[in-house]
Design an enzyme around this catalytic site. Sequence first.
Site, short mmCIF file in Angstrom:
data_model
loop_
_atom_site.label_atom_id
_atom_site.label_comp_id
_atom_site.label_asym_id
_atom_site.label_seq_id
_atom_site.Cartn_x
_atom_site.Cartn_y
_atom_site.Cartn_z
N GLY A 12 0.78 -1.24 0.00
CA GLY A 12 0.00 0.00 0.00
C GLY A 12 0.81 1.29 0.00
O GLY A 12 0.35 2.30 0.53
N THR A 13 1.99 1.28 -0.62
CA THR A 13 2.75 2.55 -0.66
C THR A 13 2.05 3.58 -1.55
O THR A 13 2.14 4.77 -1.29
CB THR A 13 4.21 2.35 -1.13
OG1 THR A 13 4.23 1.89 -2.48
CG2 THR A 13 4.97 1.39 -0.24
N ASN A 14 1.36 3.13 -2.57
CA ASN A 14 0.61 4.08 -3.40
C ASN A 14 -0.60 4.63 -2.63
O ASN A 14 -0.94 5.81 -2.78
CB ASN A 14 0.17 3.43 -4.72
CG ASN A 14 1.30 3.42 -5.73
OD1 ASN A 14 1.65 4.47 -6.28
ND2 ASN A 14 1.89 2.25 -5.95
N MET A 91 -4.34 -6.73 -7.11
CA MET A 91 -3.84 -7.82 -7.93
C MET A 91 -4.91 -8.79 -8.42
O MET A 91 -4.60 -9.90 -8.84
CB MET A 91 -2.74 -8.58 -7.15
CG MET A 91 -1.55 -7.70 -6.80
SD MET A 91 -0.80 -6.92 -8.26
CE MET A 91 0.49 -5.92 -7.51
N LEU A 94 -10.56 -7.66 -12.68
CA LEU A 94 -11.99 -7.37 -12.52
C LEU A 94 -12.78 -7.85 -13.74
O LEU A 94 -12.26 -7.87 -14.86
CB LEU A 94 -12.18 -5.87 -12.31
CG LEU A 94 -11.58 -5.38 -10.98
CD1 LEU A 94 -11.45 -3.87 -10.96
CD2 LEU A 94 -12.41 -5.86 -9.80
N ASN A 108 -6.12 3.06 -12.68
CA ASN A 108 -5.13 2.07 -12.25
C ASN A 108 -3.74 2.65 -12.40
O ASN A 108 -3.48 3.42 -13.32
CB ASN A 108 -5.24 0.81 -13.13
CG ASN A 108 -4.24 -0.27 -12.74
OD1 ASN A 108 -4.07 -0.58 -11.56
ND2 ASN A 108 -3.57 -0.85 -13.73
N HIS A 110 0.14 1.49 -13.12
CA HIS A 110 0.91 0.34 -13.61
C HIS A 110 2.39 0.74 -13.67
O HIS A 110 2.71 1.82 -14.17
CB HIS A 110 0.41 -0.08 -15.00
CG HIS A 110 1.12 -1.29 -15.51
ND1 HIS A 110 0.81 -2.57 -15.06
CD2 HIS A 110 2.14 -1.43 -16.38
CE1 HIS A 110 1.63 -3.43 -15.66
NE2 HIS A 110 2.44 -2.76 -16.46
C1 GAR Z 1 3.03 -0.91 -7.53
O1 GAR Z 1 4.30 -0.87 -8.12
C2 GAR Z 1 1.95 -0.87 -8.59
O2 GAR Z 1 2.27 -0.05 -9.67
C3 GAR Z 1 1.91 -2.31 -9.00
O3 GAR Z 1 2.03 -3.03 -7.80
C4 GAR Z 1 2.78 -2.26 -6.86
C5 GAR Z 1 1.97 -2.13 -5.59
O4 GAR Z 1 2.70 -1.52 -4.57
N1 GAR Z 1 0.71 -2.63 -9.73
C6 GAR Z 1 0.64 -3.52 -10.72
O5 GAR Z 1 1.59 -4.17 -11.09
C7 GAR Z 1 -0.73 -3.64 -11.38
N2 GAR Z 1 -0.63 -4.32 -12.63
P1 GAR Z 1 2.00 -0.85 -3.32
O6 GAR Z 1 1.06 -1.88 -2.68
O7 GAR Z 1 3.14 -0.52 -2.38
O8 GAR Z 1 1.26 0.39 -3.78
#
Ligand code: GAR
Length: 212
Positions: A12-14, A91, A94, A108, A110
């Site tokens: 969940g850093t985003n 992940m 949908l 989203n 990516h």
């Molecule tokens: C992030 O790098 C995001 O861009 C990626 O998963 C990571 C989640 O990190 N998403 C994908 O690959 C989607 N296809 P987070 O949980 O620390 O935000």
Amino acid sequence: MVKIAVMVSGGGTNLQALIDAETRGELINGELSAVISSDPDAYALERAKCAFIPGYVLRRRDFDSTESYGEALAEMLEQLDIGLVVLAGFMTVLSPAFCRRFEGRILNIHPSLIPSFCGPGFYGLHVHEAALAKGVKVTGATVHFVSEIVDGGAIVLQKAVGVQPGDTPETLQRRVMEQAEWQLLPRAVSLFCEGRLKLEGETVRILDRPGE
Ligand code: GAR
């Protein structure tokens, strides 16, 4: 105010970048209203709790199809009166019906420059492994609207990040997050909530002012 639901599966850093942006007053006209996790143990739920955002768990394995999972999720989002769904490291793919129902209201993030290194199987660290295996010198991140095609929806924002000699998937992932993802996602969410993203067929136009 646009009520925002953030969908998560891991660290969940985003999500944290969105929480920090909201604290700084940078999510204009948007309010983080719910965090929905596909995993009860996701650290992202801890981050939600610390920020006093209600957290919910919806596990894919508790449903017998992608369709029924999508229906349960849609019901939850509608009950919460959500105006924008943000996939932030979510992940679970949908269902097409869900994507149609919320068309133009799902963003989203990516971790590559779409259309490179995207589509089924390209998620998380795998994306950076593939970029390094190909020997690209530049990669980055993309925020896009979600359509029925995995990673195929209209692109909202992108930022390039350089690959450095000796990079591992982990070091590259971290740089892409720091230099691109954590900046792009809050900016795109704010633009949406301000009414400044205009979907025009396959592309997105960013308006200087809402309703232009
Ligand atoms: C992030 O790098 C995001 O861009 C990626 O998963 C990571 C989640 O990190 N998403 C994908 O690959 C989607 N296809 P987070 O949980 O620390 O935000």
